[in-house]
Design a protein around this motif. Structure first.
Motif, mmCIF file in Angstrom:
data_model
loop_
_atom_site.group_PDB
_atom_site.id
_atom_site.type_symbol
_atom_site.label_atom_id
_atom_site.label_comp_id
_atom_site.label_asym_id
_atom_site.label_seq_id
_atom_site.Cartn_x
_atom_site.Cartn_y
_atom_site.Cartn_z
ATOM 1 N N ASP A 10 1.037 -1.147 0.016
ATOM 2 C CA ASP A 10 0.437 -0.416 -0.206
ATOM 3 C C ASP A 10 1.224 1.461 0.039
ATOM 4 O O ASP A 10 1.530 1.701 1.265
ATOM 5 C CB ASP A 10 -0.551 -0.145 1.446
ATOM 6 C CG ASP A 10 -2.030 1.178 1.116
ATOM 7 O OD1 ASP A 10 -1.780 2.294 0.349
ATOM 8 O OD2 ASP A 10 -2.101 0.805 2.000
ATOM 9 N N ALA A 14 0.644 3.934 2.268
ATOM 10 C CA ALA A 14 0.657 4.119 3.927
ATOM 11 C C ALA A 14 2.318 3.873 4.078
ATOM 12 O O ALA A 14 2.616 5.032 5.099
ATOM 13 C CB ALA A 14 -0.043 2.092 3.988
ATOM 14 N N THR A 36 2.417 8.277 4.066
ATOM 15 C CA THR A 36 1.993 8.213 5.057
ATOM 16 C C THR A 36 2.993 8.536 6.434
ATOM 17 O O THR A 36 3.176 8.905 6.998
ATOM 18 C CB THR A 36 0.460 7.909 5.480
ATOM 19 O OG1 THR A 36 -0.422 8.559 4.154
ATOM 20 C CG2 THR A 36 -0.056 8.664 6.807
ATOM 21 N N SER A 37 3.403 6.969 6.308
ATOM 22 C CA SER A 37 4.150 6.641 7.043
ATOM 23 C C SER A 37 5.705 6.998 7.200
ATOM 24 O O SER A 37 5.837 7.934 8.618
ATOM 25 C CB SER A 37 4.040 5.212 7.762
ATOM 26 O OG SER A 37 5.059 4.397 6.851
#
Length: 173
Positions: free
Chosen positions: A2, A5, A8-9
């Motif tokens: 993903d 994800a 974002t992380s």
């Protein structure tokens, strides 16, 4: 995998641990520039995002830019040496066997531009990591390669990070 994800992380980690930004950016630039690893790591979008984050949270620009340039130059250098060592045999390895058109275009590019092609190729997506490998296969001399490699890495790092970091508005006056 993903991608959102991961993005974002990564950006959340950089914001929470700003002191790690040069190392993270250096590793991402290295991954972006290393011939085979560049296909697996979505570094371009992450680097652009980190540039924007730097401008928002006040992470110092110069150390991060230098880390990006160092990572990019090291990735290209290793790719070059791999091509120099394996010569034509490198083209018979994965993933180059899956992208014969890209390899052919990179060969023509190196034939036409020599070490200057390394500097130009750094700014063109998938070719960024393949051109140094092909330069090594074709036997582009080390010194001209390294000059083009280091100088273009510095420019590339600035171009990747400066817009998001807000530095372009500084130059406008």
């Amino acid at each position: 995998m993903d991608f959102d994800a991961i993005k974002t992380s990564t950006l959340a980690f950089v914001e929470a641990h700003q002191g790690w930004t040069p190392l993270i950016v250096g590793v991402l630039a290295f991954c972006e520039s290393l011939a085979f690893l560049s296909l697996l790591v979505p570094a371009t979008v992450l680097l652009l995002g980190i540039g924007a984050l730097m401008g928002t949270v006040g992470i110092p620009f110069v150390p991060v830019m230098l880390a990006a340039a160092l990572g990019a130059a090291l990735g290209d250098w290793i790719s070059y040496e791999f091509g120099h060592y394996y010569k034509e045999g490198a083209k018979q390895m994965w993933p180059l066997t899956r992208y014969p058109a890209l390899v052919a275009k990179s060969e023509e590019f190196c034939r036409k531009w020599g070490a200057g092609g390394v500097a130009i190729g750094r700014f063109f997506g998938p070719a960024r990591a393949v051109v140094p490998l092909i330069a090594g296969i074709f036997g582009v001399k080390r010194l001209p390669f390294q000059v083009a490699n280091v100088l273009s890495a510095l420019v590339w790092a600035f171009v990747m990070l400066a817009p998001g970091a807000g530095l372009l508005s500084y130059f406008k006056g």
